[in-house]
Scaffold this active site. Structure first.
Site, PDB file in Angstrom:
ATOM      1  N   GLY A   7       2.258   4.296   3.789  1.00 36.95           N
ATOM      2  CA  GLY A   7       3.056   3.391   2.951  1.00 36.95           C
ATOM      3  C   GLY A   7       4.018   4.158   2.057  1.00 36.95           C
ATOM      4  N   TYR A  13     -14.639  -2.389  10.401  1.00 36.77           N
ATOM      5  CA  TYR A  13     -13.209  -2.082  10.255  1.00 36.77           C
ATOM      6  C   TYR A  13     -12.452  -2.491  11.527  1.00 36.77           C
ATOM      7  CZ  TYR A  13      -9.028   0.954  10.145  1.00 36.77           C
ATOM      8  OH  TYR A  13      -7.743   1.448  10.199  1.00 36.77           O
ATOM      9  N   GLY A  64       0.810  -1.233   0.000  1.00 34.60           N
ATOM     10  CA  GLY A  64       0.000   0.000   0.000  1.00 34.60           C
ATOM     11  C   GLY A  64       0.836   1.273   0.000  1.00 34.60           C
ATOM     12  N   GLY A  70      -0.057   8.044   1.610  1.00 36.77           N
ATOM     13  CA  GLY A  70      -0.061   7.974   3.072  1.00 36.77           C
ATOM     14  C   GLY A  70       1.155   7.341   3.728  1.00 36.77           C
TER      15      GLY A  70
HETATM   16  N1  LIG Z   1      -5.516   7.385   8.308  1.00 34.48           N
HETATM   17  C1  LIG Z   1      -5.937   7.033   9.504  1.00 34.48           C
HETATM   18  O1  LIG Z   1      -6.620   7.792  10.200  1.00 34.48           O
HETATM   19  C2  LIG Z   1      -5.511   5.703  10.083  1.00 34.48           C
HETATM   20  C3  LIG Z   1      -5.636   5.485  11.462  1.00 34.48           C
HETATM   21  C4  LIG Z   1      -5.225   4.298  12.016  1.00 34.48           C
HETATM   22  C5  LIG Z   1      -4.705   3.303  11.220  1.00 34.48           C
HETATM   23  N2  LIG Z   1      -4.598   3.506   9.874  1.00 34.48           N
HETATM   24  C6  LIG Z   1      -4.027   2.414   9.068  1.00 34.48           C
HETATM   25  O2  LIG Z   1      -2.816   2.873   8.486  1.00 34.48           O
HETATM   26  C7  LIG Z   1      -2.572   2.148   7.275  1.00 34.48           C
HETATM   27  C8  LIG Z   1      -2.219   3.147   6.169  1.00 34.48           C
HETATM   28  O3  LIG Z   1      -3.331   3.968   5.934  1.00 34.48           O
HETATM   29  P1  LIG Z   1      -3.173   5.485   5.440  1.00 34.48           P
HETATM   30  O4  LIG Z   1      -3.656   6.359   6.523  1.00 34.48           O
HETATM   31  O5  LIG Z   1      -1.833   5.706   4.869  1.00 34.48           O
HETATM   32  O6  LIG Z   1      -4.307   5.522   4.306  1.00 34.48           O
HETATM   33  P2  LIG Z   1      -4.233   5.694   2.725  1.00 34.48           P
HETATM   34  O7  LIG Z   1      -3.477   6.932   2.386  1.00 34.48           O
HETATM   35  O8  LIG Z   1      -5.645   5.565   2.271  1.00 34.48           O
HETATM   36  O9  LIG Z   1      -3.361   4.460   2.243  1.00 34.48           O
HETATM   37  C9  LIG Z   1      -3.873   3.149   2.214  1.00 34.48           C
HETATM   38  C10 LIG Z   1      -3.052   2.358   1.218  1.00 34.48           C
HETATM   39  O10 LIG Z   1      -3.570   1.025   1.188  1.00 34.48           O
HETATM   40  C11 LIG Z   1      -3.743   0.668  -0.173  1.00 34.48           C
HETATM   41  N3  LIG Z   1      -4.702  -0.383  -0.429  1.00 34.48           N
HETATM   42  C12 LIG Z   1      -6.039  -0.393  -0.254  1.00 34.48           C
HETATM   43  N4  LIG Z   1      -6.543  -1.573  -0.658  1.00 34.48           N
HETATM   44  C13 LIG Z   1      -5.502  -2.308  -1.099  1.00 34.48           C
HETATM   45  C14 LIG Z   1      -5.356  -3.600  -1.636  1.00 34.48           C
HETATM   46  N5  LIG Z   1      -6.411  -4.406  -1.838  1.00 34.48           N
HETATM   47  N6  LIG Z   1      -4.122  -4.050  -1.980  1.00 34.48           N
HETATM   48  C15 LIG Z   1      -3.040  -3.261  -1.811  1.00 34.48           C
HETATM   49  N7  LIG Z   1      -3.112  -2.017  -1.320  1.00 34.48           N
HETATM   50  C16 LIG Z   1      -4.333  -1.556  -0.964  1.00 34.48           C
HETATM   51  C17 LIG Z   1      -4.160   1.961  -0.856  1.00 34.48           C
HETATM   52  O11 LIG Z   1      -4.023   1.818  -2.257  1.00 34.48           O
HETATM   53  P3  LIG Z   1      -4.959   2.635  -3.292  1.00 34.48           P
HETATM   54  O12 LIG Z   1      -4.306   3.967  -3.416  1.00 34.48           O
HETATM   55  O13 LIG Z   1      -4.874   1.822  -4.537  1.00 34.48           O
HETATM   56  O14 LIG Z   1      -6.319   2.676  -2.686  1.00 34.48           O
HETATM   57  C18 LIG Z   1      -3.152   2.900  -0.211  1.00 34.48           C
HETATM   58  O15 LIG Z   1      -1.892   2.776  -0.830  1.00 34.48           O
HETATM   59  C19 LIG Z   1      -3.839   1.332   7.008  1.00 34.48           C
HETATM   60  O16 LIG Z   1      -3.627  -0.010   7.387  1.00 34.48           O
HETATM   61  C20 LIG Z   1      -4.878   1.977   7.888  1.00 34.48           C
HETATM   62  O17 LIG Z   1      -5.882   1.070   8.266  1.00 34.48           O
HETATM   63  C21 LIG Z   1      -4.985   4.681   9.288  1.00 34.48           C
END
Ligand SMILES: NC(=O)c1ccc[n+]([C@@H]2O[C@H](COP(=O)([O-])OP(=O)(O)OC[C@H]3O[C@@H](n4cnc5c(N)ncnc54)[C@H](OP(=O)(O)O)[C@@H]3O)[C@@H](O)[C@H]2O)c1
Length: 296
Positions: free
Chosen positions: A25, A161, A19, A23
């Protein structure tokens, strides 16, 4: 390349991150590369790779971008095979890919429930399963999963979730009890609170396509929940929300830690939010020891 520099290249640690289009990743890929890791930055849609590729060129980063959809086992095994063919080893897996989802359980469709569990839980299991044979044979490795405070505390309208993130926490905890001592594979859950990324926008888009978040008798409760969220964001945005870079820094710190915790919150806000659940054993070392003493 002379023999000496080839040896150095071989010794460099590598990391597979899921991912990385946006964000945490995206920032992790850059940060790990800047800290001397060979990075395999994966994403499900390579059309989103331009921003990362630009940074790779501008900053001459040791990052290879590969396609990986965590819901497709064939794409996971193909990436792991590529890494093993190139480097003969895999040092660190960062299970970062995930997707938010806010809807009542009653009103979520079967397709949505399966999707939220597949991306957030099964994806972690299948990526982990794919790297374990290599880490076991090399007698070293590290698996870091970006879970959430939602993996410790169930929250309104986020129960589907949170359920998936709780599952990741249980999966990682169980694994930690035996792969660490037996095979020197270290296991950590990184638990952020809010992060200012694409996460919310993606969650809203995904849910909006399928209909409203909450209708009928649930609608006024959902409105109260949204108003509470807004109030909290207005009053304490700085404390609640971290940047993707800040969370990536915690993940890097864990990768560099010889004795990493089973779990770690990434901000004071996240720590306070989970305190009722975590105060007896904040880093998870005690529960792992208790489980080992009871079962092993
Ligand atoms: N943001 C928050 O408030 C928050 C809080 C707590 C925990 N988290 C966790 O932190 C982690 C990173 O999230 P983030 O905040 O950086 O959000 P983000 O910017 O939405 O990034 C999520 C990433 O996951 C990818 N993804 C989604 N479905 C996928 C799949 N089937 N296969 C491969 N990649 C996939 C997305 O790819 P696409 O661009 O193709 O969709 C994107 O690269 C996640 O596990 C999330 O649950 C986030």
């Amino acid at each position: 390349m002379n023999i000496h520099s080839k040896k150095l290249t071989i010794m460099k640690k590598n990391v597979l991150i899921t991912g990385t289009s946006t964000g945490v990743g995206f920032e992790s890929a850059i940060l790990f590369a800047k800290n001397n890791y060979k990075v395999y930055a994966t994403m499900r849609n390579l059309k989103k790779a331009d921003k990362l590729k630009q940074r790779i060129l501008e900053e001459n980063l040791n990052i290879e971008v590969l396609p990986l959809d965590v819901t497709k086992v064939a794409s996971i095994t193909s990436v792991v095979k590529t890494i093993i063919e190139k480097d003969g080893k895999i040092d660190v897996l960062v299970n970062n890919a995930g997707a938010g989802f806010a809807k009542t359980t009653e009103q979520a469709s079967e397709e949505e429930i399966r999707w939220v569990t597949d991306v957030n839980y099964h994806g972690v299991v299948f990526c982990t399963q794919a790297v374990l044979p290599y880490m076991r044979k090399q007698k070293s490795g590290q698996i870091i999963s970006i879970t959430s405070v939602g993996g410790l505390v169930g929250q309104p309208f986020n129960e589907l979730y949170c359920g998936a993130k709780f599952a990741v926490e249980g999966f990682m905890e169980g694994l930690a009890t035996y792969v660490s001592d037996a095979f020197n594979i270290k296991i950590t859950c990184v638990e952020p609170g809010g992060i200012a990324t694409e996460f919310m926008t993606s969650a809203i888009e995904k849910t909006a396509i399928k209909g409203q978040f909450a209708t009928g008798e649930y609608a006024p409760i959902f409105d109260r929940y949204m108003a509470g969220n807004q109030k909290r964001a207005n009053e304490s945005k700085e404390q609640v929300y971290q940047t993707g870079i800040e969370v990536a820094e915690v993940a890097l710190g864990i990768a560099q830690n010889e004795n990493p915790p089973l779990r770690i919150r990434t901000s004071q806000w996240a720590e306070d939010f989970c305190k009722l659940k975590t105060k007896a054993d904040p880093d998870g070392h005690k529960i792992v020891k208790q489980l080992q003493d009871s079962f092993l």
